[in-house]
Design a protein around this motif. Sequence first.
Motif, PDB file in Angstrom:
ATOM      1  N   MET A 126      -6.617 -37.844   0.841  1.00  0.00           N
ATOM      2  CA  MET A 126      -8.006 -37.756   1.273  1.00  0.00           C
ATOM      3  C   MET A 126      -8.339 -38.945   2.168  1.00  0.00           C
ATOM      4  SD  MET A 126     -11.476 -37.561  -1.052  1.00  0.00           S
ATOM      5  CE  MET A 126     -11.226 -39.192  -1.742  1.00  0.00           C
ATOM      6  N   THR A 127      -8.936 -38.682   3.296  1.00  0.00           N
ATOM      7  CA  THR A 127      -9.321 -39.729   4.239  1.00  0.00           C
ATOM      8  C   THR A 127     -10.667 -40.330   3.852  1.00  0.00           C
ATOM      9  OG1 THR A 127      -8.131 -38.625   6.024  1.00  0.00           O
ATOM     10  CG2 THR A 127      -9.779 -40.270   6.644  1.00  0.00           C
ATOM     11  N   VAL A 128     -10.711 -41.648   3.736  1.00  0.00           N
ATOM     12  CA  VAL A 128     -11.944 -42.338   3.392  1.00  0.00           C
ATOM     13  C   VAL A 128     -12.577 -42.878   4.676  1.00  0.00           C
ATOM     14  CG1 VAL A 128     -12.978 -44.227   2.119  1.00  0.00           C
ATOM     15  CG2 VAL A 128     -11.075 -42.956   1.118  1.00  0.00           C
ATOM     16  N   THR A 129     -13.815 -42.514   4.927  1.00  0.00           N
ATOM     17  CA  THR A 129     -14.532 -42.988   6.101  1.00  0.00           C
ATOM     18  C   THR A 129     -15.286 -44.263   5.755  1.00  0.00           C
ATOM     19  OG1 THR A 129     -14.810 -40.731   6.929  1.00  0.00           O
ATOM     20  CG2 THR A 129     -16.243 -42.435   7.856  1.00  0.00           C
ATOM     21  N   LEU A 130     -14.955 -45.343   6.445  1.00  0.00           N
ATOM     22  CA  LEU A 130     -15.609 -46.618   6.192  1.00  0.00           C
ATOM     23  C   LEU A 130     -16.958 -46.664   6.894  1.00  0.00           C
ATOM     24  CD1 LEU A 130     -12.522 -48.957   6.707  1.00  0.00           C
ATOM     25  CD2 LEU A 130     -13.553 -48.306   4.533  1.00  0.00           C
ATOM     26  N   ALA A 131     -17.928 -47.218   6.202  1.00  0.00           N
ATOM     27  CA  ALA A 131     -19.281 -47.285   6.758  1.00  0.00           C
ATOM     28  C   ALA A 131     -19.417 -48.473   7.705  1.00  0.00           C
ATOM     29  CB  ALA A 131     -20.298 -47.408   5.619  1.00  0.00           C
ATOM     30  N   TRP A 132     -20.256 -48.305   8.721  1.00  0.00           N
ATOM     31  CA  TRP A 132     -20.630 -49.419   9.580  1.00  0.00           C
ATOM     32  C   TRP A 132     -21.699 -50.246   8.875  1.00  0.00           C
ATOM     33  CZ3 TRP A 132     -17.998 -50.805  13.738  1.00  0.00           C
ATOM     34  CH2 TRP A 132     -17.208 -49.857  14.400  1.00  0.00           C
ATOM     35  N   LEU A 133     -21.476 -51.570   8.842  1.00  0.00           N
ATOM     36  CA  LEU A 133     -22.397 -52.470   8.154  1.00  0.00           C
ATOM     37  C   LEU A 133     -23.010 -53.442   9.164  1.00  0.00           C
ATOM     38  CD1 LEU A 133     -20.164 -53.379   5.068  1.00  0.00           C
ATOM     39  CD2 LEU A 133     -22.030 -51.717   5.136  1.00  0.00           C
ATOM     40  N   PRO A 134     -24.280 -53.806   8.989  1.00  0.00           N
ATOM     41  CA  PRO A 134     -24.878 -54.815   9.866  1.00  0.00           C
ATOM     42  C   PRO A 134     -24.252 -56.188   9.609  1.00  0.00           C
ATOM     43  CG  PRO A 134     -26.379 -54.250   8.088  1.00  0.00           C
ATOM     44  CD  PRO A 134     -25.235 -53.289   7.992  1.00  0.00           C
ATOM     45  N   ALA A 135     -23.962 -56.899  10.691  1.00  0.00           N
ATOM     46  CA  ALA A 135     -23.317 -58.215  10.594  1.00  0.00           C
ATOM     47  C   ALA A 135     -24.113 -59.209  11.416  1.00  0.00           C
ATOM     48  CB  ALA A 135     -21.879 -58.129  11.092  1.00  0.00           C
ATOM     49  N   ARG A 136     -24.622 -60.258  10.768  1.00  0.00           N
ATOM     50  CA  ARG A 136     -25.482 -61.247  11.427  1.00  0.00           C
ATOM     51  C   ARG A 136     -24.687 -62.510  11.725  1.00  0.00           C
ATOM     52  NH1 ARG A 136     -28.395 -65.451   9.326  1.00  0.00           N
ATOM     53  NH2 ARG A 136     -27.908 -64.728   7.201  1.00  0.00           N
ATOM     54  N   LEU A 137     -24.742 -62.954  12.985  1.00  0.00           N
ATOM     55  CA  LEU A 137     -24.020 -64.160  13.380  1.00  0.00           C
ATOM     56  C   LEU A 137     -24.693 -65.400  12.788  1.00  0.00           C
ATOM     57  CD1 LEU A 137     -21.799 -65.519  15.099  1.00  0.00           C
ATOM     58  CD2 LEU A 137     -23.456 -65.608  16.978  1.00  0.00           C
ATOM     59  N   VAL A 138     -23.923 -66.187  12.028  1.00  0.00           N
ATOM     60  CA  VAL A 138     -24.482 -67.385  11.404  1.00  0.00           C
ATOM     61  C   VAL A 138     -23.839 -68.676  11.919  1.00  0.00           C
ATOM     62  CG1 VAL A 138     -25.174 -66.178   9.315  1.00  0.00           C
ATOM     63  CG2 VAL A 138     -22.911 -67.223   9.426  1.00  0.00           C
TER      64      VAL A 138
END
Length: 243
Positions: free
Chosen positions: A1-13
């Motif tokens: 089964m193929t798992v689709t990874l979610a896009w997550l917000p990433a904030r530059l620190v």
Amino acid sequence: MTVTLAWLPARLVERTEQTTTARTLVFAVPGWPGHLPGQHVDVRLTADDGYQAVRSYSLAAPADDDRLELGVQPVPDGEVSPYLADQLPPDAEVEMRGPLGNWFVWQPEQTQSALLVAGGSGVVPLVAMIRAHHAAGSPSLFQLIYSVRTPEDIWYREDLTSAGPHFHSQIIHTRRTPQGDSTRAPGRITTADLEQATTRLEPQSPVYVCGPTGFVETASDLLTELLDKQGIDPTTIRTERFG
């Protein structure tokens, strides 16, 4: 089964200069599931008109809650890397997906000695392994052979000089050596550069090679010949390439 990874917000620190062009970027990524040293992520930028561009970047540090450290070397006329390296404002957000790649990884429970071979920015995922090895207090031998054009092109200089008694590094300069260093003339990686390190490997020691495609192919061919002569299965060589 193929798992689709979610896009997550990433904030530059945080943004740190590694060389005159290369940067380390630290992002806060809430909901990050963790990763292994050697893995990478996809980064997605979305323009005001909806146009999207996606590029892959290696993770430069072991998992640290929701903080991810990427190494970025700008590509001339690139759509993503120049913007990330120098133009993305602090606290601005991009999107990330991962972790990706389950083959090119090192885990603290590995007990065999390991050889890491990097060309240029290919050192980024290997530094994640070196940092994890040091943090774990691993007694296994870690060796790094790192090829750069000039002394000014070395990434993560501090990590390479403070990674503990079980870590050894060798820098190869292809265009210009440090002033006063006559131990090796400038030039591309050769069998002689790799031979001594391979004699310290065990039958199942992993060998990690990362860098531009041409470098990886050359280094892998040299390593295959050396390991074969020593009776070590060359399938222990794992590669990650770009360009």
